[in-house]
Design a protein around this motif. Structure first.
Motif, mmCIF file in Angstrom:
data_model
loop_
_atom_site.group_PDB
_atom_site.id
_atom_site.type_symbol
_atom_site.label_atom_id
_atom_site.label_comp_id
_atom_site.label_asym_id
_atom_site.label_seq_id
_atom_site.Cartn_x
_atom_site.Cartn_y
_atom_site.Cartn_z
ATOM 1 N N GLN A 62 0.923 -1.217 0.082
ATOM 2 C CA GLN A 62 0.074 0.061 0.008
ATOM 3 C C GLN A 62 0.716 1.172 0.112
ATOM 4 O O GLN A 62 0.590 2.357 -0.667
ATOM 5 C CB GLN A 62 -0.917 -0.036 1.289
ATOM 6 C CG GLN A 62 -2.273 -0.847 0.973
ATOM 7 C CD GLN A 62 -3.046 -0.504 2.136
ATOM 8 O OE1 GLN A 62 -2.680 -0.477 3.476
ATOM 9 N NE2 GLN A 62 -4.353 -0.451 1.911
ATOM 10 N N ARG A 63 1.879 1.302 0.862
ATOM 11 C CA ARG A 63 2.665 2.375 1.155
ATOM 12 C C ARG A 63 3.482 2.950 -0.293
ATOM 13 O O ARG A 63 3.677 3.866 -0.617
ATOM 14 C CB ARG A 63 3.585 2.180 2.084
ATOM 15 C CG ARG A 63 4.474 3.424 2.810
ATOM 16 C CD ARG A 63 5.181 3.241 3.742
ATOM 17 N NE ARG A 63 6.085 2.190 3.844
ATOM 18 C CZ ARG A 63 5.963 0.800 4.363
ATOM 19 N NH1 ARG A 63 4.727 0.804 5.015
ATOM 20 N NH2 ARG A 63 6.716 -0.038 4.361
ATOM 21 N N ARG A 64 4.060 1.687 -0.875
ATOM 22 C CA ARG A 64 4.898 2.021 -2.200
ATOM 23 C C ARG A 64 4.169 1.827 -3.506
ATOM 24 O O ARG A 64 4.655 2.125 -4.352
ATOM 25 C CB ARG A 64 5.915 0.754 -2.076
ATOM 26 C CG ARG A 64 6.985 0.861 -0.921
ATOM 27 C CD ARG A 64 8.231 -0.300 -1.082
ATOM 28 N NE ARG A 64 9.041 -0.118 -0.115
ATOM 29 C CZ ARG A 64 10.012 -1.006 0.005
ATOM 30 N NH1 ARG A 64 10.134 -1.396 -0.963
ATOM 31 N NH2 ARG A 64 10.881 -0.903 0.949
ATOM 32 N N GLY A 65 2.889 1.371 -3.302
ATOM 33 C CA GLY A 65 1.909 1.409 -4.621
ATOM 34 C C GLY A 65 2.519 0.330 -5.424
ATOM 35 O O GLY A 65 2.542 0.296 -6.757
ATOM 36 N N GLU A 220 15.744 -8.358 9.161
ATOM 37 C CA GLU A 220 15.570 -6.952 8.982
ATOM 38 C C GLU A 220 14.234 -7.063 7.972
ATOM 39 O O GLU A 220 13.806 -6.003 7.802
ATOM 40 C CB GLU A 220 16.829 -6.751 8.229
ATOM 41 C CG GLU A 220 17.736 -6.646 8.978
ATOM 42 C CD GLU A 220 19.399 -6.298 8.387
ATOM 43 O OE1 GLU A 220 19.380 -6.211 6.910
ATOM 44 O OE2 GLU A 220 20.412 -5.558 8.833
ATOM 45 N N LEU A 221 13.973 -8.077 7.299
ATOM 46 C CA LEU A 221 12.985 -7.946 6.589
ATOM 47 C C LEU A 221 11.548 -8.133 6.997
ATOM 48 O O LEU A 221 10.689 -7.721 6.511
ATOM 49 C CB LEU A 221 12.941 -9.283 5.050
ATOM 50 C CG LEU A 221 14.180 -9.146 4.554
ATOM 51 C CD1 LEU A 221 14.211 -10.447 3.584
ATOM 52 C CD2 LEU A 221 14.006 -7.814 3.518
ATOM 53 N N PHE A 222 11.276 -8.647 8.279
ATOM 54 C CA PHE A 222 9.984 -8.702 9.005
ATOM 55 C C PHE A 222 9.401 -7.526 8.714
ATOM 56 O O PHE A 222 8.057 -7.334 8.587
ATOM 57 C CB PHE A 222 10.220 -9.348 10.346
ATOM 58 C CG PHE A 222 9.119 -9.427 11.087
ATOM 59 C CD1 PHE A 222 8.034 -10.517 10.793
ATOM 60 C CD2 PHE A 222 8.566 -8.635 11.849
ATOM 61 C CE1 PHE A 222 7.019 -10.599 11.546
ATOM 62 C CE2 PHE A 222 7.386 -8.624 12.657
ATOM 63 C CZ PHE A 222 6.750 -9.764 12.436
ATOM 64 N N PRO A 223 9.783 -6.342 9.436
ATOM 65 C CA PRO A 223 9.018 -5.201 9.285
ATOM 66 C C PRO A 223 8.347 -4.696 8.210
ATOM 67 O O PRO A 223 7.175 -4.196 8.088
ATOM 68 C CB PRO A 223 9.950 -3.955 9.838
ATOM 69 C CG PRO A 223 10.907 -4.734 10.648
ATOM 70 C CD PRO A 223 11.191 -6.068 9.762
ATOM 71 N N SER A 224 8.995 -5.068 7.058
ATOM 72 C CA SER A 224 8.608 -4.587 5.882
ATOM 73 C C SER A 224 7.771 -5.763 5.139
ATOM 74 O O SER A 224 7.053 -5.452 4.220
ATOM 75 C CB SER A 224 9.534 -4.273 4.719
ATOM 76 O OG SER A 224 10.254 -5.409 4.358
ATOM 77 N N GLY A 225 7.661 -6.937 5.617
ATOM 78 C CA GLY A 225 7.046 -8.210 4.957
ATOM 79 C C GLY A 225 7.500 -8.500 3.797
ATOM 80 O O GLY A 225 6.950 -9.543 3.185
ATOM 81 N N LEU A 226 8.560 -8.254 3.489
ATOM 82 C CA LEU A 226 9.524 -8.456 2.013
ATOM 83 C C LEU A 226 10.168 -9.772 2.339
ATOM 84 O O LEU A 226 10.611 -10.158 3.507
ATOM 85 C CB LEU A 226 10.208 -7.454 1.540
ATOM 86 C CG LEU A 226 9.579 -6.043 1.135
ATOM 87 C CD1 LEU A 226 10.646 -4.923 0.872
ATOM 88 C CD2 LEU A 226 8.638 -6.202 0.072
ATOM 89 N N THR A 227 10.603 -10.630 1.344
ATOM 90 C CA THR A 227 11.252 -11.571 1.216
ATOM 91 C C THR A 227 12.567 -11.503 0.323
ATOM 92 O O THR A 227 12.472 -10.730 -0.386
ATOM 93 C CB THR A 227 10.453 -12.915 1.120
ATOM 94 O OG1 THR A 227 10.099 -12.895 -0.566
ATOM 95 C CG2 THR A 227 9.093 -12.996 1.734
ATOM 96 N N LEU A 228 13.329 -12.550 0.537
ATOM 97 C CA LEU A 228 14.532 -12.462 -0.344
ATOM 98 C C LEU A 228 14.191 -12.581 -1.943
ATOM 99 O O LEU A 228 14.869 -12.451 -2.736
ATOM 100 C CB LEU A 228 15.579 -13.482 -0.047
ATOM 101 C CG LEU A 228 16.225 -13.415 1.379
ATOM 102 C CD1 LEU A 228 17.132 -14.605 1.523
ATOM 103 C CD2 LEU A 228 17.076 -12.249 1.076
ATOM 104 N N LEU A 229 12.741 -12.930 -2.117
ATOM 105 C CA LEU A 229 12.446 -13.186 -3.587
ATOM 106 C C LEU A 229 11.868 -11.812 -4.238
ATOM 107 O O LEU A 229 11.475 -11.953 -5.247
ATOM 108 C CB LEU A 229 11.291 -14.288 -3.349
ATOM 109 C CG LEU A 229 11.662 -15.651 -2.844
ATOM 110 C CD1 LEU A 229 10.358 -16.563 -2.849
ATOM 111 C CD2 LEU A 229 12.806 -16.363 -3.515
#
Length: 270
Positions: A62-65, A220-229
């Motif tokens: 949502q934040r990054r569109g 470090e990725l947890f707060p953004s919900g991103l993954t290495l993929l």
């Protein structure tokens, strides 16, 4: 056309700190990248780590569109084993893979999820502290002395499942022990653990595969919900991050999930 019930993948370990939820989330996102419809069910309403990870991912989009392949996720908050089975059957009608993230403890709901897994994944740190979850070893010879309660539970569940497989039209349960954080184990101790795991696997019938190494990037990725993929959204990745992505690819291959996933293995994970 009626969709076949989802393949149930249960991530279970009664001990915390093994990378269980991190592994579950990365497998779920990887399958989503492959084009599968994936749903996650978080059985820990207090910590709800998997659910929070997906919430963070949604907020980042949502934040990054941006749009990212993302599994659906819900938390099982109230109810007994019957209610859990009803929830599982409801969710699996609308997805290809249902991934259940068990709490890091033993309770009736966790046992119910284990007993109804198609693929059971038990992440463990490469140490005899974590090995104790599966079985006890002799202090001098490091030979396996006896099975743990957890291993006996799964053995009984698999025997029960084997008798019901034909009637329920579900596959035999595939139990996989995933060795996480192997890079932090001293070489001689690693060899002892490997020997003990191989001995135990022959007695109980699980497969042993290598999982994810200990890397700061996962925390470090947890707060953004991103993954290495999520290439293109992580900034510049170092060599260790590329190696970690290769570890995940190897893990997905080792899980030997149904043909749907294997047929898609050349997509975004390449």
């Amino acid at each position: 056309m009626t969709r076949m019930p989802a393949h149930r993948i249960v991530f279970a370990n009664e001990k915390g700190g093994t990378g269980k939820s991190t592994t579950a989330v990365h497998v779920a996102v990887a399958l989503s990248y492959m084009g599968a419809h994936v749903t996650m069910l978080d059985l820990d309403p207090r910590q709800r780590t998997s659910h929070r990870y997906m919430e963070n991912r949604f907020h980042t989009m949502q934040r990054r569109g941006i749009e990212l392949p993302t599994p659906a996720c819900e938390v099982f908050r109230d109810g007994d084993e019957t209610a859990l089975l009803q929830t599982i059957r409801r969710l699996e009608q609308d997805c290809d893979f249902l991934i259940i993230d068990n709490p890091g403890r033993d309770d009736p709901l966790a046992r119910c999820a284990v007993e109804n897994a198609d693929t059971l994944v038990t992440p463990m740190n490469d140490s005899f502290v974590d090995f104790d979850l599966i079985g006890q070893v002799d202090a001098e010879s490091f030979k396996v002395k006896k099975l743990s309660f957890f291993a006996e539970l799964i053995w009984e569940a698999r025997m029960k499942r084997s008798r019901a497989t034909i009637a329920e039209k579900r596959p035999e349960m595939d139990w996989i022990v995933v060795r996480n954080r192997t890079g932090y184990t001293e070489a001689r101790n690693m060899a002892r653990i490997e020997k003990a795991l191989n001995e135990m696997s022959k007695r109980v019938g699980f497969r042993v595969v290598h999982g994810l190494s200990e890397r700061v990037i996962y925390r470090e990725l947890f707060p953004s919900g991103l993954t290495l993929l999520d290439k293109g959204h992580l900034g510049d990745l170092g060599t260790s991050h590329l190696v970690a992505r290769q570890e995940l690819r190897a893990l997905l291959k080792a899980l030997k999930l149904p043909e749907f996933a294997k047929a898609q293995a050349s997509l975004e994970l390449a």
